[in-house]
Design a protein around this motif. Structure first.
Motif: not given
Length: 142
Positions: A81-83, A99-105
């Motif tokens: 996953x993106x995280x 839903x799966x949201x992570x901006x990197x911070x």
């Protein structure tokens, strides 16, 4: 005087930039990054989009929010996953990435919701689960 081929291509690309920007502003879901990437597939597995489009799961394929990942009776699948979480799906599993949201911070907007309809799912926690346990949810039928 004739325009050079590179100037012609640049002009054509510039002409497309504004309509694309307008489209992305009108439909932000088009600009969303993938929720994860398939790292490993053994056996038969598929990914179904919210619109019902079905495609065979292959290594390197992106999985987006809203997609449902389905493994067959002979298959196993892993997604990163993106995280940096890792999801391992066992045979006969059906899971939707709601839903799966992570901006990197850590900006307060990170979250993940997975809907496990059938089968077995194992998760190695990524950054969302380590830093914001309340923002990561796996919904099961029972």
């Amino acid at each position: 005087m004739m325009a050079s081929p590179s100037r012609t291509r640049l002009a054509a690309a510039s002409a497309l930039a504004l309509p694309i920007a307008v489209l992305l502003a009108a439909f932000p879901s088009l600009a969303q990054a993938a929720a994860g990437t398939i790292q490993f597939v053994a056996g038969s597995a598929r990914v179904v989009s919210p619109a019902g489009t079905e495609r065979s799961a292959v290594r390197g394929m992106n999985v987006d929010e809203g997609d449902t990942v389905i493994t067959g009776s002979d298959s196993r699948l892993q997604m990163r996953m993106i995280d940096r979480a890792v999801l391992a799906l066992r045979p006969d599993t059906r899971v939707q990435v709601q839903t799966y949201q992570f901006s990197g911070t850590e900006d307060g907007n990170e979250r993940g919701v997975l809907q496990l309809a059938t089968g077995m799912l194992r998760s190695l926690t990524g950054l969302i689960g380590r830093t914001r346990k309340d923002r990561l949810l796996v919904v099961t039928p029972t």
